[in-house]
Structure formats: C-alpha cells, structure tokens
Scaffold this active site. Structure first.
Site, PDB file in Angstrom:
ATOM      1  NE  ARG A 180      66.288  50.164 -43.425  1.00  0.00           N
ATOM      2  CZ  ARG A 180      65.903  50.881 -42.372  1.00  0.00           C
ATOM      3  NH1 ARG A 180      65.347  50.297 -41.328  1.00  0.00           N
ATOM      4  NH2 ARG A 180      66.118  52.189 -42.340  1.00  0.00           N
ATOM      5  CB  CYS A 236      68.825  50.707 -35.500  1.00  0.00           C
ATOM      6  SG  CYS A 236      67.964  51.901 -34.459  1.00  0.00           S
TER       7      CYS A 236
END
Length: 287
Positions: A180, A236
């Site tokens: 990611r 995040c």
C-alpha cells in the site's frame, strides 16, 4: 500502573478487580459489524465493547480522513459510561495484535488518562494460555464524564505535513504495509501511494512471530536505526494503525512522537497535495 502492555497472567489475576476496566476493540475495516459479532460470540470475562467507528471516531466529513478523531467530550462521556475514572486501570485487546486496540490506547492518553495498556498478544494469547471466554454481559457502575486534559500538541494536520515536505523538521513514518505504501496495491482508498519523503515501517515490524511485542531493547534499536535522533510523526491509512507504531515507540522508551490523525485518506482529499509511488533510497524499511 500499566501504561503500555499487560500479559495474560496479569490480566487474569485482575479480572475481578473493580479498579480495572477491560475493553474489546475488535473491528474489521472490510466488514463492519464483524467485531461486535465476535464480541457477542465470546469475549474475555468482564470485557465491554469499544467500536472503532461508533466510539473511537467522529463521522467522516468532506475534508477528513476515514476515521476522524472523536469529539473529546463525547469520548469522555463514553469513558464514564464504561466505568473509567482517573484511578482506573484500562486494558484493551483485539484479534489483530493491537492494530485496532492501539487506537483506543492512544486516544485515552491523548485525553489525559495514563493508566491504559494493551493485552500483549490480544485475545489469541488469552486463548492460547488456556483462559476461557464468556458470553455473559458485564454490568459496570457508570461514572461521571471523564475529566479530560487534552494534549492537542500530539496531533498534526495536513498543513503541518505539507510544511515538513518543504522544510523537514521531523520524520514521517507510514504504518501501512509495503504494497500500500508503494502504491502497488490499494484496497481501500481512491488514490495509491504515499506522502513524499515518508518512511515505511509496517506495524508487523513491532511484533514477534507469536503476535506479542518485541522487547523494549530491540524496538529501541530499530527505531533509532530508522529515525536517528529525529522526532517521529506517525501516519497510516486513516490514523488508526499508526497508533500501533506510537505504542511501539513508547515501549521502546522513545517519547514525544505525534500523530498525523487524518493520514493518507485525508491527504488525498486535496488533489494539490503531492503523491509519491514506488520506493527510493530514502524509503528505508527497518529489518
């Protein structure tokens, strides 16, 4: 007083301690409602349920990330409803080695509650130790709204991150997995990639093979290798799993780190904010 971790034996010894409150924080980002369903099927005795989106986040807005920080007074009221006072030892757990529970750990500390810790290894460690689960509902005496003392300086905004790109003053560390972070794979957010200049330390780097946290000494070495003596800001996808790295830093004895609460899902709300993909020499991942 426990401020980072408790082990299963310490928790078992205090299950009937009136000064301890246990919160089950299980949540599945891809299947909302799954955490509560698991809680109803079986939880650690005397545990209450804390929902990531209902209790530990505010509603999404047009400019926010996916899990905005909760309203302080609403969370303080909920803490009172759970039976938490400044003298209460809070223990949090989930089924993801702390990936969800760390959000509650950080939030309670942000509001000024120091006596809060994660169950090291989570519910799996509890079961592996031979301790039982229950479906019996917990009845706690409700307390007044928690007397908060919010540490607003612990939170950075998107503008703070943008300024740091122009003139670096801290290390930005992204907690998402490598796929990611690099933009190779993005199952949740509309745009893949990372903030330019960010470093990548997936939360799994904090853990032993059994899902418990590495020793303070090992974590300290790894964080110093990653950041040197520079202060860290953690991010995040939406400000949830970044708290796992914040807990890791605290276990390592490294204080003063901050949270980019909006994180990637807020960053990409503005198309004028820069996006990087792939890896370069500066995107160091600790081993």
């Amino acid at each position: 007083m426990y401020t980072t971790l408790v082990d299963v034996n310490q928790l078992e010894e205090n299950l009937d301690n009136d000064q301890w409150v246990i919160l089950d924080c299980r949540f599945n980002l891809m299947e909302r409602g799954a955490g509560l369903a698991l809680f109803k099927q079986g939880r650690i005795p005397n545990a209450q349920y804390a929902d990531l989106e209902q209790d530990l986040s505010s509603p999404i807005t047009a400019n926010s990330g996916r899990h905005p920080l909760p309203d302080e007074k609403k969370l303080a009221s909920k803490m009172g409803a759970w039976g938490i006072t400044p003298d209460t030892q809070v223990v949090l757990y989930d089924d993801m080695s702390g990936a969800m529970a760390a959000r509650a750990w950080w939030l309670f500390r942000w509001l000024g509650h120091a006596k809060v810790a994660l169950l090291d290894g989570g519910i799996e460690a509890w079961k592996n130790a031979g301790y039982h689960l229950t479906t019996t509902e917990t009845s706690r005496d409700k307390k007044p709204e928690y007397p908060i003392n919010v540490k607003y300086e612990w939170v950075l905004t998107s503008n703070d991150i943008l300024e740091n790109i122009k003139q670096p003053s801290f290390v930005l560390v992204d907690t998402r997995n490598a796929e990611r972070f690099s933009g190779e794979y993005e199952p949740i957010d509309a745009i893949a990639g990372h903030v330019p200049g960010a470093l990548n330390r997936p939360l799994g780097e904090n853990l032993n093979d059994d899902g418990t946290f590495k020793s303070p000494q090992q974590l300290h070495r790894e964080w110093k290798q990653l950041s040197g003596n520079r202060s860290c800001t953690l991010m995040c996808g939406s400000g949830v799993t970044a708290c796992h790295n914040l807990l890791s830093l605290e276990i390592a004895g490294i204080t003063g780190s901050r949270l980019y609460a909006g994180s990637w899902s807020e960053w990409i709300r503005d198309s004028n904010r820069p996006v990087s993909q792939g890896y370069d020499v500066d995107n160091f991942v600790a081993e």
